[in-house]
Design a protein around this motif. Structure first.
Motif, short mmCIF file in Angstrom:
data_model
loop_
_atom_site.label_atom_id
_atom_site.label_comp_id
_atom_site.label_asym_id
_atom_site.label_seq_id
_atom_site.Cartn_x
_atom_site.Cartn_y
_atom_site.Cartn_z
N ASP A 120 -27.71 94.72 40.74
CA ASP A 120 -27.83 94.67 42.20
C ASP A 120 -26.46 94.52 42.85
O ASP A 120 -26.15 95.20 43.83
CB ASP A 120 -28.73 93.50 42.62
N ASP A 124 -24.72 97.27 45.30
CA ASP A 124 -24.39 96.89 46.68
C ASP A 124 -22.95 97.23 47.01
O ASP A 124 -22.64 97.81 48.05
CB ASP A 124 -24.63 95.38 46.89
N LEU A 163 -33.98 99.93 40.64
CA LEU A 163 -32.53 99.98 40.45
C LEU A 163 -32.07 101.42 40.20
O LEU A 163 -31.00 101.82 40.66
CB LEU A 163 -32.12 99.08 39.29
#
Length: 346
Positions: A120, A124, A163
């Motif tokens: 994550d 990002d 994901l």
């Protein structure tokens, strides 16, 4: 070049053989890192890490950073010295791998085996180009514009769909069973291992051309716009593939624009969209594209046709089943001398 430098030298990007889809995806992500990185899936020995290292050499600072499987979140995003912030009212930041990868390549081998939290954070930063570290109300933000390349072997497990979708592009590599191509690849690799300096020198002109193309494409990117025809085509492709959300539309537009910039085109065209669509939809497709249907038949009409065919078949079957008898209820015969299970003995 010293012997140690020769050992560290990367295999030239221009010398990769039989990897056109992968090379295109990597170049697009290098032109516009905001695409969100490239997920490369394939068996062992298909030059996944070789291609990633080769791309790094083409970027401004040539930075190549590897994220090991056992890395902690602090090592990835960096740490803040809270004590110094409280004592001196100043933030002391220790950079992590995201800061070191700025303007280069961040390579993650076996990304499917990383904890979801790390993936994550990676995605990002790759999409936004910045990294923010927060601890106890104190925060620090720095630039983190890099090309994220994640590789995985499907035999070792899949990446969660949530994901996978956040990777901008995906390429699936296959084992090569063409004898001529295999021989060409092996000969090139042996020549590089035997004399890296001479091999790289023979590719210097092509390497410099790639560097110039990337530099020019990045500067041309803001000038390229999308017309309504391109927007409509992107929407049609994404709807036909049944993708979730709008990320596919945005990535496809950005990838098409990056391709147009690489080719020094005056505008983004439908042809550019078609050439990047597979790497955008490969890991997001939930329905079969209309392109796979017979010519002139849409998914809806195909379903209607199938339903009508099924009904006709049922009718024909009922008319031609001579001697067919409808089911009839059978009677129940009581047998004397049998005591019901729920009866009480007297």
């Amino acid at each position: 070049m010293s012997e140690a430098s020769a050992r560290r030298a990367a295999f030239p990007f221009s010398a990769l053989i039989g990897q056109a889809p992968l090379q295109q995806a990597l170049l697009l992500a290098a032109v516009d890192p905001g695409i969100g990185g490239v997920l490369v899936s394939g068996p062992r020995g298909t030059a996944k890490s070789t291609a990633a290292r080769a791309l790094a050499e083409l970027l401004p600072e040539g930075q190549f950073v590897t994220l090991p499987l056992g890395a902690s979140e602090d090592r990835l995003i960096g740490t803040l010295d809270i004590e110094s912030a409280l004592r001196d009212a100043s933030v002391r930041f220790s950079p992590g791998l995201l800061a070191k990868a700025h303007r280069g390549v961040l390579y993650v081998d076996e990304v499917n085996l990383l904890p979801d939290g790390l993936v994550d954070a990676l995605l990002d930063a790759a999409a936004s180009g910045v990294n923010t570290v927060e601890r106890d109300g104190v925060s620090h933000t720095h630039d983190a514009s890099f090309v994220l390349i994640g590789t995985m072997n499907p035999e070792e497990g899949e990446l969660r769909p949530q994901l996978t979708d956040r990777f901008g592009l995906m390429v699936e590599l296959q084992n090569c069973y063409d004898a001529h191509v295999r021989q060409t690849i092996v000969k090139a690799r042996l020549a590089f291992d035997l004399d890296p300096v001479a091999f790289r020198a023979s590719r210097a002109a092509e390497q410099n051309a790639y560097v110039a193309r990337l530099r020019d494409a990045r500067s041309a990117l803001p000038r390229l716009l999308f017309d309504d025809e391109v927007h409509a085509h992107v929407s049609a492709l994404c709807i036909a593939a049944g993708v979730d959300g709008l990320r596919a539309d945005l990535v496809m537009l950005r990838a098409a624009r990056a391709l147009a910039a690489l080719e020094k085109a005056d505008a983004v065209t439908v042809a550019h969209v078609d050439r990047v669509s597979e790497s955008v939809l490969l890991h997001r497709r939930r329905l079969q594209d209309d392109a796979e249907q017979p010519e002139g038949v849409s998914s809806a009409s195909s379903a209607s046709s199938h339903e009508a065919t099924s009904t006709d078949s049922a009718s024909t079957s009922s008319e031609t089943d001579y001697g067919y008898l409808p089911p009839e209820p059978t009677g129940i015969t009581r047998v004397k001398g049998v005591i019901p299970l729920n009866a009480k003995k007297r």
